[in-house]
Scaffold this motif. Structure first.
Motif, PDB file in Angstrom:
ATOM      1  N   GLN A   1      -4.153   6.743   0.607  1.00  0.00           N
ATOM      2  CA  GLN A   1      -4.983   5.543   0.467  1.00  0.00           C
ATOM      3  C   GLN A   1      -5.949   5.458   1.651  1.00  0.00           C
ATOM      4  O   GLN A   1      -5.561   5.690   2.796  1.00  0.00           O
ATOM      5  CB  GLN A   1      -4.103   4.291   0.415  1.00  0.00           C
ATOM      6  CG  GLN A   1      -3.107   4.279  -0.731  1.00  0.00           C
ATOM      7  CD  GLN A   1      -3.792   4.268  -2.093  1.00  0.00           C
ATOM      8  OE1 GLN A   1      -4.756   3.540  -2.297  1.00  0.00           O
ATOM      9  NE2 GLN A   1      -3.292   5.077  -3.022  1.00  0.00           N
ATOM     10  N   PRO A   2      -7.222   5.139   1.396  1.00  0.00           N
ATOM     11  CA  PRO A   2      -8.234   5.088   2.467  1.00  0.00           C
ATOM     12  C   PRO A   2      -7.999   3.899   3.403  1.00  0.00           C
ATOM     13  O   PRO A   2      -7.220   2.986   3.082  1.00  0.00           O
ATOM     14  CB  PRO A   2      -9.545   4.934   1.690  1.00  0.00           C
ATOM     15  CG  PRO A   2      -9.150   4.260   0.416  1.00  0.00           C
ATOM     16  CD  PRO A   2      -7.790   4.796   0.071  1.00  0.00           C
ATOM     17  N   PRO A   3      -8.660   3.897   4.556  1.00  0.00           N
ATOM     18  CA  PRO A   3      -8.476   2.806   5.535  1.00  0.00           C
ATOM     19  C   PRO A   3      -8.789   1.430   4.950  1.00  0.00           C
ATOM     20  O   PRO A   3      -9.730   1.256   4.192  1.00  0.00           O
ATOM     21  CB  PRO A   3      -9.466   3.173   6.654  1.00  0.00           C
ATOM     22  CG  PRO A   3      -9.659   4.639   6.527  1.00  0.00           C
ATOM     23  CD  PRO A   3      -9.572   4.940   5.055  1.00  0.00           C
TER      24      PRO A   3
ATOM     25  N   TYR B   1      -5.335   0.091   8.567  1.00  0.00           N
ATOM     26  CA  TYR B   1      -4.290   1.064   8.249  1.00  0.00           C
ATOM     27  C   TYR B   1      -4.704   1.935   7.072  1.00  0.00           C
ATOM     28  O   TYR B   1      -5.558   1.575   6.273  1.00  0.00           O
ATOM     29  CB  TYR B   1      -2.958   0.364   7.944  1.00  0.00           C
ATOM     30  CG  TYR B   1      -3.026  -0.737   6.919  1.00  0.00           C
ATOM     31  CD1 TYR B   1      -2.954  -0.462   5.552  1.00  0.00           C
ATOM     32  CD2 TYR B   1      -3.143  -2.065   7.311  1.00  0.00           C
ATOM     33  CE1 TYR B   1      -2.998  -1.480   4.609  1.00  0.00           C
ATOM     34  CE2 TYR B   1      -3.195  -3.091   6.379  1.00  0.00           C
ATOM     35  CZ  TYR B   1      -3.119  -2.792   5.027  1.00  0.00           C
ATOM     36  OH  TYR B   1      -3.171  -3.794   4.102  1.00  0.00           O
ATOM     37  N   GLU B   2      -4.091   3.117   7.022  1.00  0.00           N
ATOM     38  CA  GLU B   2      -4.293   4.053   5.914  1.00  0.00           C
ATOM     39  C   GLU B   2      -2.989   4.815   5.707  1.00  0.00           C
ATOM     40  O   GLU B   2      -2.134   4.858   6.596  1.00  0.00           O
ATOM     41  CB  GLU B   2      -5.435   5.018   6.220  1.00  0.00           C
ATOM     42  CG  GLU B   2      -5.243   5.830   7.493  1.00  0.00           C
ATOM     43  CD  GLU B   2      -6.465   6.647   7.829  1.00  0.00           C
ATOM     44  OE1 GLU B   2      -6.829   7.507   6.997  1.00  0.00           O
ATOM     45  OE2 GLU B   2      -7.053   6.425   8.907  1.00  0.00           O
ATOM     46  N   THR B   3      -2.820   5.412   4.537  1.00  0.00           N
ATOM     47  CA  THR B   3      -1.557   6.067   4.222  1.00  0.00           C
ATOM     48  C   THR B   3      -1.742   7.529   3.833  1.00  0.00           C
ATOM     49  O   THR B   3      -2.835   7.956   3.455  1.00  0.00           O
ATOM     50  CB  THR B   3      -0.843   5.348   3.054  1.00  0.00           C
ATOM     51  OG1 THR B   3      -1.631   5.523   1.861  1.00  0.00           O
ATOM     52  CG2 THR B   3      -0.635   3.884   3.339  1.00  0.00           C
ATOM     53  N   SER B   4      -0.636   8.263   3.934  1.00  0.00           N
ATOM     54  CA  SER B   4      -0.582   9.654   3.488  1.00  0.00           C
ATOM     55  C   SER B   4       0.739   9.873   2.760  1.00  0.00           C
ATOM     56  O   SER B   4       1.767   9.300   3.145  1.00  0.00           O
ATOM     57  CB  SER B   4      -0.660  10.619   4.676  1.00  0.00           C
ATOM     58  OG  SER B   4      -1.888  10.496   5.338  1.00  0.00           O
TER      59      SER B   4
ATOM     60  N   ILE C   1       0.822  -1.208   0.000  1.00  0.00           N
ATOM     61  CA  ILE C   1       0.000   0.000   0.000  1.00  0.00           C
ATOM     62  C   ILE C   1       0.859   1.263   0.000  1.00  0.00           C
ATOM     63  O   ILE C   1       0.500   2.280  -0.587  1.00  0.00           O
ATOM     64  CB  ILE C   1      -0.991  -0.009   1.191  1.00  0.00           C
ATOM     65  CG1 ILE C   1      -2.092   1.033   0.953  1.00  0.00           C
ATOM     66  CG2 ILE C   1      -0.277   0.233   2.514  1.00  0.00           C
ATOM     67  CD1 ILE C   1      -3.244   0.925   1.926  1.00  0.00           C
ATOM     68  N   LEU C   2       2.039   1.209   0.617  1.00  0.00           N
ATOM     69  CA  LEU C   2       2.943   2.360   0.593  1.00  0.00           C
ATOM     70  C   LEU C   2       3.508   2.565  -0.817  1.00  0.00           C
ATOM     71  O   LEU C   2       3.662   3.699  -1.274  1.00  0.00           O
ATOM     72  CB  LEU C   2       4.075   2.166   1.602  1.00  0.00           C
ATOM     73  CG  LEU C   2       3.685   2.366   3.071  1.00  0.00           C
ATOM     74  CD1 LEU C   2       4.779   1.848   4.000  1.00  0.00           C
ATOM     75  CD2 LEU C   2       3.382   3.832   3.359  1.00  0.00           C
TER      76      LEU C   2
END
Length: 226
Positions: free
Chosen positions: A74-76, A92-95, A63-64
């Motif tokens: 990316q949404p949860p 998890y979610e990303t920024s 996802i990273l």
């Protein structure tokens, strides 16, 4: 002094956050892992710094990588992950991370262990079932009363009609049938109240619905639901 103060504030926030924080650079090398994140993953934060994230958690790496490629948060997502003591549910979610010139410098993932939440939700569901048992108990009592009346009636007639073979045969059939009915009602109530582990597999939908209707029979008849 301002830079040092800012750094101390940043470190204090990371240390006391109740979610895991993991940051990587553009090559997926770990640059930051806070205390809670290391605890969730069952690792030492110092030992994993400068390692690539796929050495630590493959779902995080995927996802990273997508976050960096798409330059988009990316949404949860919920999934099952593993640590030394076994699997656990994780969200998890990303920024994306940008510098002052709006250039991508890396990405960050925020994650949490959902084990306690799942246990709490299971306990709430169990309490809901127990509360429902009280409502069902009245209906079940009525359902049990009917076969008991049949058994009692035949039992009262038995001494004076014992010599009649047809009566004895009918008595045996009715009593056995009504006892089976009571037993089924009691088991249905116990199954409803008892927390059970979810199992996947083939199921007879007719049997499942019949058992549900057994519990609800008194209510459905009162409301004229066929």
């Amino acid at each position: 002094e301002q830079m040092l103060e800012s750094k101390r504030l940043y470190e204090t926030i990371l240390t006391h956050m109740q979610r895991g924080i993991l940051a990587v650079d553009g090559h997926l090398q770990i640059r930051t892992l806070n205390h809670k994140g290391a605890e969730i993953l069952g690792v030492s934060a110092d030992e994993v710094l400068d390692h690539t994230v796929d050495d630590l958690a493959l779902p995080f790496a995927d996802i990273l990588q997508r976050t960096l490629q798409e330059r988009q948060n990316q949404p949860p997502v919920e999934t099952s992950m593993r640590r030394p003591d076994g699997p656990f549910p994780c969200e998890y979610e990303t920024s994306i991370l940008l510098d002052g010139r709006n250039r991508v410098t890396g990405a960050m993932i925020v994650f949490q262990d959902l084990t306690e939440r799942r246990q709490f939700e299971a306990e709430v569901r169990r309490m809901d079932r127990l509360a429902s048992v009280g409502t069902l108990a009245a209906g079940i009592a009525h359902e049990i009363k009917n076969p008991l009346v049949s058994i009692q009636t035949f039992a009262q007639l038995l001494p004076e009609r014992f010599s009649e073979e047809a009566f004895r045969d009918k008595f045996g059939v009715v009593v056995q049938s009504e006892i089976t009915r009571i037993n089924r009602l009691v088991h249905s109530l116990l199954d409803f109240a008892r927390p059970r582990r979810c199992q996947r597999g083939p199921v007879d939908l007719h049997d499942l619905i019949d058992r549900a209707l057994t519990l609800l029979d008194n209510e459905t008849r009162k409301k004229h639901i066929d």
